[in-house]
Write a protein that holds these residues in place. Sequence first.
Motif, PDB file in Angstrom:
ATOM      1  N   PRO A  22       0.862  -1.233  -0.141  1.00 11.91           N
ATOM      2  CA  PRO A  22       0.011  -0.057  -0.167  1.00 11.91           C
ATOM      3  C   PRO A  22       0.919   1.474  -0.141  1.00 11.91           C
ATOM      4  CG  PRO A  22      -0.918  -1.634   1.592  1.00 11.91           C
ATOM      5  CD  PRO A  22       0.653  -2.136   0.961  1.00 11.91           C
ATOM      6  N   LEU A  78      -6.255  -1.001  -0.505  1.00 11.31           N
ATOM      7  CA  LEU A  78      -5.708  -1.851  -0.826  1.00 11.31           C
ATOM      8  C   LEU A  78      -4.987  -2.698   0.567  1.00 11.31           C
ATOM      9  CD1 LEU A  78      -3.964  -3.725  -2.751  1.00 11.31           C
ATOM     10  CD2 LEU A  78      -2.135  -1.961  -2.457  1.00 11.31           C
ATOM     11  N   TRP A  79      -4.899  -2.148   1.532  1.00 11.97           N
ATOM     12  CA  TRP A  79      -4.664  -2.730   2.828  1.00 11.97           C
ATOM     13  C   TRP A  79      -6.007  -3.684   3.110  1.00 11.97           C
ATOM     14  CZ3 TRP A  79      -0.946  -5.158   5.018  1.00 11.97           C
ATOM     15  CH2 TRP A  79      -1.174  -5.249   6.380  1.00 11.97           C
ATOM     16  N   GLY A  95      -4.441   3.444  -0.653  1.00 11.34           N
ATOM     17  CA  GLY A  95      -3.673   2.582  -0.012  1.00 11.34           C
ATOM     18  C   GLY A  95      -4.373   1.874   1.015  1.00 11.34           C
TER      19      GLY A  95
END
Length: 231
Positions: free
Chosen positions: A25, A129-130, A126
């Motif tokens: 991320p 995505l995490w 980010g």
Amino acid sequence: MFDLRPVLHVFALCLVAEGLFMLLPALVDSGRDESEATVFLGAAAIAAFVGGALALTTRQHRMPLSLRQTFLLTPLCWYGLPVFGALPFMFGETDLSFTDAYFETVSGFTTTGSTVIVGLDRLGSGLLLWRGLLQAQGGIGFIVIALAVLPVLRVGGMQIMRTESSDRSEKVLPRASQIAAVTTATYVALAVVAGIAFWAAGMTPLEATLHAFSSISTGGFSTSDLSLGKF
């Protein structure tokens, strides 16, 4: 006397691996000029430092795990790793309390899919995505990942796999590490196929990737408050 140090050594290596996952991320956010990259770099540094320090202090006690140690390792991973996985939610733009951040992380790791975050459509790449990576890790299981990438677990690995599943059927392959490797390869291949399908259906590459993680892990996290209804 029960020796906790071999268990902590394996947990430490898993924690270092979690820190490495956080770099993905950070890389995505840095490529998009988003400010959350420093948050993920900081969280990755904390996880890697704690895990690395613990691994170094217990490195003299690398050995096959007993059954009792194995049964301790599994809940230690499931309860301990989310403490560090929650850091990006606490210090990122979501600014969650520890309780909410831990809930969100455990929900991802366990592929439960419940969320306390509102406004996913405006959330940075980010953090999205995490959330997807949490599901991807939880979907395949920490112990399966550990068996596949950590040579220290190759001996006695079937005991560890049995703490992750109630399955007692005959082994498809002779070694637990081989079973884990094949399982991981299959899991990744299915995620790639799902991602390509979502992308072909009109999602952006990031949306397709995250929904592939969500689908294959049966987690349910999405990039929108409307979930698939948005598409």
